[in-house]
Structures are given as structure tokens and as C-alpha cells.
Design an enzyme around this catalytic site. Structure first.
Site, PDB file in Angstrom:
ATOM      1  N   HIS A 176      41.734  48.564  24.573  1.00  0.00           N
ATOM      2  CA  HIS A 176      41.466  49.498  25.672  1.00  0.00           C
ATOM      3  C   HIS A 176      42.075  50.884  25.482  1.00  0.00           C
ATOM      4  O   HIS A 176      41.801  51.789  26.265  1.00  0.00           O
ATOM      5  CB  HIS A 176      41.906  48.876  27.008  1.00  0.00           C
ATOM      6  CG  HIS A 176      40.992  49.201  28.140  1.00  0.00           C
ATOM      7  ND1 HIS A 176      41.033  48.551  29.351  1.00  0.00           N
ATOM      8  CD2 HIS A 176      39.999  50.135  28.261  1.00  0.00           C
ATOM      9  CE1 HIS A 176      40.109  49.065  30.159  1.00  0.00           C
ATOM     10  NE2 HIS A 176      39.474  50.030  29.526  1.00  0.00           N
TER      11      HIS A 176
ATOM     12  N   ASP B 194      39.543  45.680  35.520  1.00  0.00           N
ATOM     13  CA  ASP B 194      40.595  45.205  34.623  1.00  0.00           C
ATOM     14  C   ASP B 194      41.586  44.349  35.418  1.00  0.00           C
ATOM     15  O   ASP B 194      41.799  44.585  36.612  1.00  0.00           O
ATOM     16  CB  ASP B 194      41.328  46.448  34.059  1.00  0.00           C
ATOM     17  CG  ASP B 194      42.068  46.198  32.750  1.00  0.00           C
ATOM     18  OD1 ASP B 194      42.609  45.103  32.565  1.00  0.00           O
ATOM     19  OD2 ASP B 194      42.126  47.147  31.938  1.00  0.00           O
TER      20      ASP B 194
ATOM     21  N   HIS C 225      44.559  44.638  34.556  1.00  0.00           N
ATOM     22  CA  HIS C 225      45.704  45.535  34.376  1.00  0.00           C
ATOM     23  C   HIS C 225      45.343  46.963  34.769  1.00  0.00           C
ATOM     24  O   HIS C 225      44.171  47.352  34.689  1.00  0.00           O
ATOM     25  CB  HIS C 225      46.136  45.536  32.903  1.00  0.00           C
ATOM     26  CG  HIS C 225      46.325  44.162  32.332  1.00  0.00           C
ATOM     27  ND1 HIS C 225      45.321  43.496  31.658  1.00  0.00           N
ATOM     28  CD2 HIS C 225      47.390  43.328  32.358  1.00  0.00           C
ATOM     29  CE1 HIS C 225      45.758  42.309  31.278  1.00  0.00           C
ATOM     30  NE2 HIS C 225      47.019  42.166  31.693  1.00  0.00           N
TER      31      HIS C 225
ATOM     32  N   ASP D 200      46.709  49.670  33.199  1.00  0.00           N
ATOM     33  CA  ASP D 200      46.744  50.501  31.981  1.00  0.00           C
ATOM     34  C   ASP D 200      47.163  51.937  32.287  1.00  0.00           C
ATOM     35  O   ASP D 200      46.614  52.896  31.735  1.00  0.00           O
ATOM     36  CB  ASP D 200      45.391  50.456  31.247  1.00  0.00           C
ATOM     37  CG  ASP D 200      45.055  49.052  30.738  1.00  0.00           C
ATOM     38  OD1 ASP D 200      45.968  48.188  30.703  1.00  0.00           O
ATOM     39  OD2 ASP D 200      43.885  48.819  30.370  1.00  0.00           O
TER      40      ASP D 200
ATOM     41  N   HIS E 112      47.322  50.421  24.636  1.00  0.00           N
ATOM     42  CA  HIS E 112      46.199  49.950  25.478  1.00  0.00           C
ATOM     43  C   HIS E 112      46.646  49.736  26.927  1.00  0.00           C
ATOM     44  O   HIS E 112      45.781  49.607  27.801  1.00  0.00           O
ATOM     45  CB  HIS E 112      45.537  48.685  24.901  1.00  0.00           C
ATOM     46  CG  HIS E 112      46.277  47.404  25.122  1.00  0.00           C
ATOM     47  ND1 HIS E 112      45.660  46.173  25.082  1.00  0.00           N
ATOM     48  CD2 HIS E 112      47.591  47.159  25.372  1.00  0.00           C
ATOM     49  CE1 HIS E 112      46.560  45.221  25.309  1.00  0.00           C
ATOM     50  NE2 HIS E 112      47.742  45.789  25.475  1.00  0.00           N
TER      51      HIS E 112
ATOM     52  N   ASP F 160      37.267  46.068  31.087  1.00  0.00           N
ATOM     53  CA  ASP F 160      38.110  45.229  30.226  1.00  0.00           C
ATOM     54  C   ASP F 160      37.693  43.781  30.494  1.00  0.00           C
ATOM     55  O   ASP F 160      37.722  43.323  31.647  1.00  0.00           O
ATOM     56  CB  ASP F 160      39.577  45.463  30.611  1.00  0.00           C
ATOM     57  CG  ASP F 160      40.573  44.736  29.714  1.00  0.00           C
ATOM     58  OD1 ASP F 160      40.257  43.646  29.221  1.00  0.00           O
ATOM     59  OD2 ASP F 160      41.687  45.274  29.547  1.00  0.00           O
TER      60      ASP F 160
ATOM     61  N   ASP G 243      39.148  41.177  30.237  1.00  0.00           N
ATOM     62  CA  ASP G 243      40.169  40.343  30.884  1.00  0.00           C
ATOM     63  C   ASP G 243      40.175  40.478  32.413  1.00  0.00           C
ATOM     64  O   ASP G 243      40.931  39.774  33.104  1.00  0.00           O
ATOM     65  CB  ASP G 243      41.569  40.546  30.276  1.00  0.00           C
ATOM     66  CG  ASP G 243      42.228  41.890  30.606  1.00  0.00           C
ATOM     67  OD1 ASP G 243      41.962  42.475  31.666  1.00  0.00           O
ATOM     68  OD2 ASP G 243      43.043  42.347  29.775  1.00  0.00           O
TER      69      ASP G 243
ATOM     70  N   GLU H 146      38.316  44.682  24.614  1.00  0.00           N
ATOM     71  CA  GLU H 146      39.301  43.587  24.577  1.00  0.00           C
ATOM     72  C   GLU H 146      38.712  42.200  24.324  1.00  0.00           C
ATOM     73  O   GLU H 146      39.393  41.189  24.550  1.00  0.00           O
ATOM     74  CB  GLU H 146      40.203  43.583  25.827  1.00  0.00           C
ATOM     75  CG  GLU H 146      41.019  44.874  26.026  1.00  0.00           C
ATOM     76  CD  GLU H 146      42.241  45.023  25.116  1.00  0.00           C
ATOM     77  OE1 GLU H 146      42.577  44.068  24.386  1.00  0.00           O
ATOM     78  OE2 GLU H 146      42.851  46.123  25.126  1.00  0.00           O
TER      79      GLU H 146
HETATM   80  N1  ARG Z   1      50.773  46.181  31.368  1.00  0.00           N
HETATM   81  C1  ARG Z   1      50.954  45.604  30.059  1.00  0.00           C
HETATM   82  C2  ARG Z   1      51.396  46.669  29.057  1.00  0.00           C
HETATM   83  O1  ARG Z   1      51.562  47.811  29.387  1.00  0.00           O
HETATM   84  C3  ARG Z   1      49.674  44.923  29.586  1.00  0.00           C
HETATM   85  C4  ARG Z   1      48.523  45.854  29.354  1.00  0.00           C
HETATM   86  C5  ARG Z   1      47.265  45.131  28.961  1.00  0.00           C
HETATM   87  N2  ARG Z   1      46.201  46.073  28.706  1.00  0.00           N
HETATM   88  C6  ARG Z   1      44.988  45.741  28.265  1.00  0.00           C
HETATM   89  N3  ARG Z   1      44.152  46.737  28.032  1.00  0.00           N
HETATM   90  N4  ARG Z   1      44.610  44.497  28.053  1.00  0.00           N
HETATM   91  O2  ARG Z   1      51.594  46.370  27.914  1.00  0.00           O
HETATM   92 MN    MN Z   2      42.654  47.180  29.968  1.00  0.00          MN
HETATM   93 MN    MN Z   3      43.420  44.177  30.827  1.00  0.00          MN
END
Ligand code: ARG
Ligand code: MN
Ligand code: MN
Ligand code: MN
Length: 314
Positions: A96, A119, A121, A123, A136, A227, A229, A272
Site C-alpha cells: 500500500h 482498509d 488500517h 496507514d 505501507h 486494501d 485486508d 496487498e
Molecule cells: N499500522 C501498522 C503499521 O504502521 C500496520 C499497517 C498495515 N498497512 C497495510 N497497508 N497493510 O505498520
Molecule cells: Mn493499507
Molecule cells: Mn491494511
């Protein structure tokens, strides 16, 4: 209109190997064939080739800054060209961190775009708040004007100037937000819908409020950064940072159908998908096929069959 597919086999925004094979897995799951049934021409531009840098020491604890910066710059140009040529662009990741380049390139062509980030998350870590050092998890922080003085000058990123306001961004599907990210979301008043919000409001209402927030003042191009996920891990297990309690199949498809129905989708990222992380071949195939369903739905595949106008055009 026409659709341009761009593969971005890139993985240095995080530590796990394999996400660079996402574009191949998504194509192997039949993406181009599926899009060929919709009523617009599809052009597959193949994969970008990203440079490998020998020397790329961490900056603070941020990993591969020069490699990620360089890759995003290349992708920015490719997305900008595709949009400039009149295509709707679909970027297949890759991790990402690529969204930095994808959204930046889009914004160069369409300065008034808005961003829907689907997502688990947010990010939106800065290098100071990031618990992992993975870029990411920091993509959005590079984009926001309000975070300009919270961002250090990272090697590889001097070409990125913040271009988006916090009010032009909506998150959907959040369920794993770091403490520093939570503070940023609250400080900036970002509109976001966690899985709990989706449970409370229903996905239909969530999309209504999303469009009220982004489009009620004026119609403008949408960048959808999806994303995989965001989906529940039962539907998309082959990904680097899965989190339980994600979107159902029907919630995911509702989101993309509603975005299609605005007629404003201009660029979409699907990121992802990591074929190296499935527990079995079936796990990888179901993840990739979920990605194909999301993309096809965002581009107009419906659950109610086709209308006569689109049939007679073929
Ligand atoms: N918040 C966590 C980090 O900063 C996980 C980020 C996951 N991001 C993603 N694009 N899957 O590392
Ligand atoms: Mn993401
Ligand atoms: Mn994510
Ligand atoms: Mn259509």
C-alpha cells in the site's frame, strides 16, 4: 471511456516477501477476461519495472525510503499518463505504500479529487508515530497538507508535496488503528467508518454519509484505494496484515457498486494481495478472486444483469 490496468509488483513498503506477485495472481484469477464483459475497452499496460537500489539505509527507523520513494515516483508518472490519456486507471499492487505515487499522479491531473480509503488500517502513521517503520502504514501522511510540518524530509520523497486536505478523505473498514494514528484522525477531524460504525449504521448508510461528505458541494473525481485486508480474512487470507472482523463479501461489493454508481471513479488501487502468504493454493486463489470481484464491481459489473443499451453495443 476506457480502462487502463497497471501492474505494480512492489514490496518494499513492508517486510514480507511475496506481495510483489500480487499483480500476477490477480491477472491469473481472470481480471482482464472479466473486465472484457463490461461495456468499455480494457487496455492492460503490463507491469512497471521498479529499480532495485543497493544502498538504502533506514532513515530514523523507516525502511527502504529511497526504494519506496523511487517506486512511487515512477508509478505517479504512469498513473498521471493513464488519466491524462482519458483512461480510468486500475493499479494492481504490490503493497500500500504505492498509493503515495498512485494518488499523487492522479492529483496532478485532477487536483480536486477525493480519496476513499477502504482498509483495516488507517496507514496514516508518520515516521515518528510508526510502530513498524513500514512505509505501507504511512502512505496517507505524505498526502495530507495538515501533516506537512509533522513529516521529516525523508530521502527519496523530496518530489512529494502534500496535495490533499483531511476533509477530502474518508476511511471505511478500520479496525486496527495505532495510538498515534488515532490522535491524527481525531486532531484533523477525518471522516472515518470503523467496522463498529458499519455494524451500527449498516453499509448502505455508511456510503450515503461518505458521498454526502465528499460530493455534496461538488461532483469530483474519486480515487478509491482498496486494501484487500479490509475484507474479512476468511475471504482474503493471503495478505500481510490480516485483521479479524472485516467486511463481508456483500459489504465489500456494496461499497464498490455504490462508487461505480456515482459515475465519478477515476483511479482505483487494489493492493496487498500476497500469494506467498496463503496457507494453501485455495487460500491464494480465493484472495485473488475476491480482488477481481471488487475491481469488476467498481467498474460496473452488477448483480442484476445487464441493461439493453450495454447489450446492443457488443
Ligand atoms: N499500522 C501498522 C503499521 O504502521 C500496520 C499497517 C498495515 N498497512 C497495510 N497497508 N497493510 O505498520
Ligand atoms: Mn493499507
Ligand atoms: Mn491494511
Ligand atoms: Mn457502467
Amino acid at each position: 471511456h476506457s480502462v487502463a490496468v497497471l501492474g505494480a509488483p512492489f514490496s518494499k513498503g513492508q517486510k514480507r516477501r511475496g506481495v510483489e506477485h500480487g499483480p500476477k495472481a490477480i491477472r491469473d484469477a481472470g481480471l482482464i477476461e472479466r473486465l472484457s464483459h463490461l461495456d468499455f475497452p480494457v487496455q492492460d499496460f503490463g507491469d512497471l519495472s521498479f529499480q532495485h537500489l543497493e544502498e538504502d539505509e533506514p532513515y530514523m527507523h523507516v525502511l527502504f525510503p529511497r526504494t519506496v520513494g523511487r517506486a512511487s515516483k515512477l508509478l505517479s508518472g504512469a498513473v498521471g499518463n493513464a488519466v491524462g490519456a482519458g483512461h480510468t486507471a486500475v493499479m494492481l499492487g504490490g503493497d500500500h505504500s504505492l498509493a503515495i505515487g498512485s494518488v499523487e499522479g492522479h492529483a496532478k491531473q485532477c487536483p480536486d479529487l477525493c480519496l476513499i480509503w477502504v482498509d483495516a488500517h488507517a496507514d496514516i502513521n508518520t515516521p515518528f508515530t510508526s510502530p513498524s517503520g513500514n512505509l505501507h502504514g504511512q502512505s496517507v501522511a505524505f498526502m495530507l497538507k495538515e501533516l506537512q510540518n509533522k513529516m521529516p524530509e525523508l530521502p527519496g520523497f523530496s518530489w512529494v508535496k502534500p496535495f490533499l486536505s483531511a476533509k477530502d478523505l474518508v476511511y471505511i473498514g478500520l479496525r486496527d488503528v495505532d495510538p498515534g494514528e488515532y490522535n491524527i484522525l481525531k486532531d484533523l477531524g477525518v471522516q472515518y467508518f470503523t467496522m463498529r460504525d458499519i455494524d451500527r449504521l449498516g453499509i448502505q448508510r455508511v456510503m450515503e454519509v461518505t458521498f454526502d461528505h465528499l460530493l455534496s458541494r461538488k461532483q469530483r473525481p474519486i480515487h478509491l484505494s482498496f486494501d484487500i485486508d479490509a475484507m474479512d480474512p476468511s475471504l482474503a487470507p493471503a495478505t500481510g496484515t490480516p485483521v479479524n472482523g472485516g467486511l463481508t463479501y456483500r459489504e465489500g461489493i456494496w461499497i464498490t457498486e455504490e462508487i461505480h454508481n456515482t459515475g465519478l471513479l477515476s483511479v482505483m488501487d487494489l493492493v496487498e494481495v500476497n500469494p506467498a502468504l496463503g496457507a494453501s493454493r485455495e487460500a491464494v486463489e480465493s484472495t485473488a478472486s475476491m480482488a477481481v470481484d471488487i475491481i469488476a464491481s467498481a467498474l460496473g459489473q452488477t448483480r442484476e444483469g445487464e441493461h439493453a443499451a450495454s447489450r446492443t453495443r457488443r
